[in-house]
Scaffold this motif. Structure first.
Motif, short mmCIF file in Angstrom:
data_model
loop_
_atom_site.label_atom_id
_atom_site.label_comp_id
_atom_site.label_asym_id
_atom_site.label_seq_id
_atom_site.Cartn_x
_atom_site.Cartn_y
_atom_site.Cartn_z
N SER A 130 77.28 54.30 0.56
CA SER A 130 76.94 53.05 -0.13
C SER A 130 78.16 52.15 -0.29
O SER A 130 78.02 50.96 -0.58
CB SER A 130 76.31 53.34 -1.49
OG SER A 130 77.27 53.83 -2.40
N LEU A 131 79.37 52.69 -0.09
CA LEU A 131 80.58 51.85 -0.15
C LEU A 131 80.66 50.89 1.03
O LEU A 131 81.23 49.80 0.91
CB LEU A 131 81.82 52.74 -0.17
CG LEU A 131 82.08 53.54 -1.43
CD1 LEU A 131 83.23 54.52 -1.20
CD2 LEU A 131 82.39 52.63 -2.60
N ARG A 161 80.49 46.79 1.09
CA ARG A 161 80.85 46.16 -0.19
C ARG A 161 82.13 45.34 -0.03
O ARG A 161 83.04 45.71 0.70
CB ARG A 161 81.06 47.21 -1.27
CG ARG A 161 79.77 47.87 -1.63
CD ARG A 161 79.89 48.69 -2.86
NE ARG A 161 78.67 49.48 -2.98
CZ ARG A 161 78.25 49.98 -4.10
NH1 ARG A 161 78.95 49.81 -5.20
NH2 ARG A 161 77.15 50.68 -4.14
N GLU A 162 82.16 44.25 -0.75
CA GLU A 162 83.35 43.40 -0.76
C GLU A 162 84.41 44.05 -1.65
O GLU A 162 84.08 44.70 -2.65
CB GLU A 162 83.01 42.01 -1.26
CG GLU A 162 82.12 41.25 -0.30
CD GLU A 162 81.81 39.84 -0.78
OE1 GLU A 162 81.92 39.57 -1.99
OE2 GLU A 162 81.47 39.02 0.08
N VAL A 163 85.67 43.84 -1.29
CA VAL A 163 86.79 44.41 -2.03
C VAL A 163 87.60 43.25 -2.61
O VAL A 163 87.95 42.30 -1.90
CB VAL A 163 87.68 45.28 -1.12
CG1 VAL A 163 88.87 45.82 -1.87
CG2 VAL A 163 86.85 46.42 -0.51
N GLU A 195 86.23 43.59 3.40
CA GLU A 195 84.95 44.26 3.26
C GLU A 195 85.09 45.70 3.78
O GLU A 195 85.71 45.92 4.81
CB GLU A 195 83.90 43.51 4.07
CG GLU A 195 82.50 44.02 3.92
CD GLU A 195 81.52 43.15 4.68
OE1 GLU A 195 80.91 43.68 5.62
OE2 GLU A 195 81.38 41.97 4.34
N VAL A 210 84.30 50.90 -8.87
CA VAL A 210 83.30 50.65 -7.84
C VAL A 210 82.00 50.27 -8.54
O VAL A 210 81.53 50.98 -9.43
CB VAL A 210 83.06 51.90 -6.95
CG1 VAL A 210 81.96 51.64 -5.95
CG2 VAL A 210 84.34 52.31 -6.25
N ASP A 249 79.13 46.64 -7.93
CA ASP A 249 78.60 45.74 -6.90
C ASP A 249 79.68 45.40 -5.88
O ASP A 249 79.39 45.09 -4.73
CB ASP A 249 78.04 44.46 -7.52
CG ASP A 249 76.80 44.73 -8.35
OD1 ASP A 249 76.13 45.75 -8.12
OD2 ASP A 249 76.49 43.91 -9.24
N VAL A 250 80.93 45.41 -6.35
CA VAL A 250 82.09 45.21 -5.49
C VAL A 250 83.07 46.35 -5.78
O VAL A 250 82.92 47.07 -6.75
CB VAL A 250 82.78 43.84 -5.73
CG1 VAL A 250 81.85 42.70 -5.40
CG2 VAL A 250 83.31 43.73 -7.14
N VAL A 251 84.08 46.47 -4.93
CA VAL A 251 85.14 47.45 -5.15
C VAL A 251 86.35 46.70 -5.69
O VAL A 251 86.78 45.70 -5.11
CB VAL A 251 85.50 48.18 -3.83
CG1 VAL A 251 86.65 49.15 -4.06
CG2 VAL A 251 84.28 48.91 -3.28
#
Length: 96
Positions: free
Chosen positions: A10-11, A14-16, A26, A72, A74-76
């Motif tokens: 699931s990571l 995701r945007e970082v 990403e 972690v 919705d975003v990291v």
């Protein structure tokens, strides 16, 4: 183990962001240590050109150490990438 695998996958996508709100990139893939069964890095693509324009990042992106991850959701959220990236280069470690 299946629920852990679902969490890991699931990571991807995701945007970082750095802890000061700067978009870093990403998550494209997760780097695993199979011996210890832990995540030890995140492979980022779609990098922020303002952060990595002058760096030799390869064609696809960079791998950041998972120890930089603060949260972690919705975003990291990671520690400030610019400070960490520069200090890693000064110490002679390769983080890309």
């Amino acid at each position: 183990m299946d629920s852990e695998a679902d969490e890991i996958t699931s990571l991807v996508g995701r945007e970082v962001y750095s802890n000061n709100g700067v978009f870093v990139g990403e998550v494209e893939d997760v780097r695993l240590n199979l011996d210890t069964e832990v995540v030890n890095g995140l492979a980022l693509s779609a990098l922020n050109p303002d952060l990595f324009a002058n760096e030799a990042t390869g064609e696809k992106g960079v791998i950041i150490p998972y120890r930089w991850v603060r949260a972690v959701g919705d975003v990291v959220l990671i520690n400030d990438i610019v400070e960490r990236y520069e200090s890693t280069e000064e110490e002679g470690e390769v983080a890309v």
